[in-house]
Design a protein around this motif. Sequence first.
Motif: not given
Lengths: 159, 721
Positions: A27-38, A68-84
């Motif tokens: 997520l972080r280094d390949v997909a570039g979604l750095t909201g998920t933390k180590y 694989a083949n499962k639906s992954i949601t990260t913080i970036e996908g929870l909502s893109d506008d802080n509306s959750h």
Amino acid sequence: MASITLKINNKEVSVDVDPKMPLLWVLRDVAGLTGTKYGCGISQCGACTVHLDGNPMRSCILPVSAAANKSITTIEGLSDDNSHPVQQAWITEQVPQCGYCQSGQIMAAAALIKRIPQPTDKDIDSAMQGHICRCGTYTRIRKAIKTASLISTQKASKG
Amino acid sequence: MKTSKQNISRRNFIKLSGLTGAAFTLGFYFPANAKEAKIIKADDASVLNVELNAWISIDTSGKVTIINHRSEMGQGSFQSVPQIIAEELEVDMNDINIVFAQGSQTKYGSQITGGSSTIRGSYQRLLKLSASAREMLIESAARQWKVEKTECYAERGHVIHKPSGKKLHYGALVEEASKLQPPAQVELKRPSDYKIIRKPLPRQDTPLKTNGTAIFGLDKKIPGMLYAVVERNPRFLGKVKSFDDAAAKAVPGVKHVIPVKMRVFSHDREGVAVVADNLWSAMQGRKALKVVWDDNGFEHHSTEQLYAKMNESFSTGKALSFKTKGDAGAAYATASKKLEAVYETPYESHSCMEPLNCIAHFKDNKLEIWGPIQGPDWVQKDVADLMGLKADDVTVNMTFLGGGFGRKAFLDYPHEAAVISKAINAPVQVVWSREDDMTQGPFRPGMVYQCRGVLDGTRMSSFETKVAGQNMGHQNPGANKKSYNSSITEGFLETYLDSIPNYSFSDVPLESPIPVMWWRSVYSSTNGFAFESFIDELAVAAAMDPLAFRRQHLWNGRYHDLINKLEEVSGWKSRSKNAGFGVAITECFNSIVGEVVKVSKATDGKIKIDKIWAVMDCGWYVNPDIVKAQVEGSIVMAHGAAVKHATHFKDGMAVERNFDSYKMSRINEIPEIEVHIMDNEEKAGGVGEPALPPFTAALTNAIFDLTGKRIRKVPFSLDQV
């Protein structure tokens, strides 16, 4: 190396990586979604929490092949506008300090109120005690989860 | 007509602050040998050839840009600094854009985010600077309208002419205002007139931290960047004897395996770096690496040995005296009503949630650094020295910090990144694993306190403390190891001393290779436990209420106000017999904090903490909600150090390597925390740290109140009291 198709935040992404590589680093280094933390790498702190088919999951110990083949949601996908509702409640209650653990906290809280729309203190304790916040925002997290529950109930009644 | 030099200067400011078009820039600089900062325009700064400190720029659209020269590590500088400026500048918070400053000692003076100094160290200057800019904007409007300045006022980014109702936007005034000179004096608002300061306005960095867009050090990427992890000697001061990199180099993605070192005070810590094109490969390469260490004789250090040495040193070691009055030794020897107690506190890891990491790019004898850094100006200077560069050739860029607590003010990890980048001739990010972060130190030093007191009736007539433990200052190259530790009274309410005829504070420094450094609230974090436990023990020996005992020794009304408030909000006087109540009051970085902890026995007989009340007197403050958040967070961090975690040493290595053994406080263990802030006319004190020191003693004093059992060694388990 293997080509693996992932569904991240409702988008299909194909990655060519070591199948044992934990989802976190994909997520972080390949997909570039750095909201998920180590935070710890051993599933003790919760900073890396994402949703896998709607359930909270520690991405630091999950081999990417298992996602694989499962639906992954990260913080970036929870909502893109802080509306959750959880994001809104986090802002209302001013939860974050340094903010580093909060993506994981928010993902866990979002899964909690989906499962239990009006969680008790006990529900909150058992859902959230796997998450460490070194800044000590726990009392605000508790408050914010209750606020989030109110916000989502109001949203639901408005239809 | 301005000279070209002036125009260049303005362009530079515009470029630095990301503004467009012409801008009005006002900042301050420190004239040589002056105590006070002087306010000056950017243009004049270039004429006088001085560098501006933090500054405010307003562009023609009315947008205000300020440079935050401190780090944002959770303490709220991104909100509290603009809140100060918006108040006196008379602009909306939404019109302020805040950018991180680069590290530069010559430009910003001290940038260290430590000592809880962000606000207390700069608020008076920021208020004055903002008010000066506002006055210049009002003046330029009055000139345009050809009216008296006194008929005009500023509000929400506009200057308004009261009699006519005419109105001009700040953006329309910046060019004229740039031609004026800053006023010699400005009148600052009274706190009762504040519209923005003292309001619990939401933090502007919050939305970035709820949707994953805030960029921490570990999230930063620069083009062409490689990733490095380092296998460092697990024993302090140990060296690399040899290493076999064949298997590591065989891991796909691994590019280099090189010996590396980083500076830790007077020593170089040695290790072997594995550099790869992605972090996971670097980690796999590190696992495959085989290193033979030279342990250098340090394999024998253990916690037992350290504490035995500290305890022995009270009788065998030479105590370095810091503060004395009368003859505490003689008073104790001849007294009839006297008390002695020894308190022990552990070594601790900082364990910021964001493990240490840093990007360095060494190219053409210049170095650029990006990272979560608490002291960018220190990093600039120290890393430049270590790399043989001029400070001006080192650029330090800050990111958000995922926690700091003192650890990220150290230079080891930026230095290590710079060494690797230079060796491989490429930009590189060094990433520490949690285990690296937790075992390498520097740690908070463990300390042992020997306290002796004498009572004359219900009053303290002698107070003596000997402190054994490492002196952080003794680790620096060329340090005078015979110097006493002037921080050993930190946390103590020094006002007590005015009413005590005999006292003595001294330390017996412990020599150890374990690197130690500041941990949130520094020495106060352990001193507070010893001092406030011992005062409580004296109160019990004097058969007095612990709050009343403290009050009778403190002459200053500020302390009485705080004690009265604490007594009132905690229901101290009407506390029930089934509960234990404990109090502690400490002073740290010019703020006084009192805490009351309530404990009771759960149905299973175990101790549980029911509630915590805290009263913070930090004098002048900006945002009450941020103050409360810092108090809550300090208490939770203190809770962990009191009843959850400690770093132990065995065979010359740290034992606790991750959160499975270094147990952190969790949400289910933290009760309600009620915070009150005192309102008074005092100067600003610190906010980020001062609520940490009183907690442990308030808790153990409460447990004594409930059970009669005195706890003198932390951490302890609440389940086993």
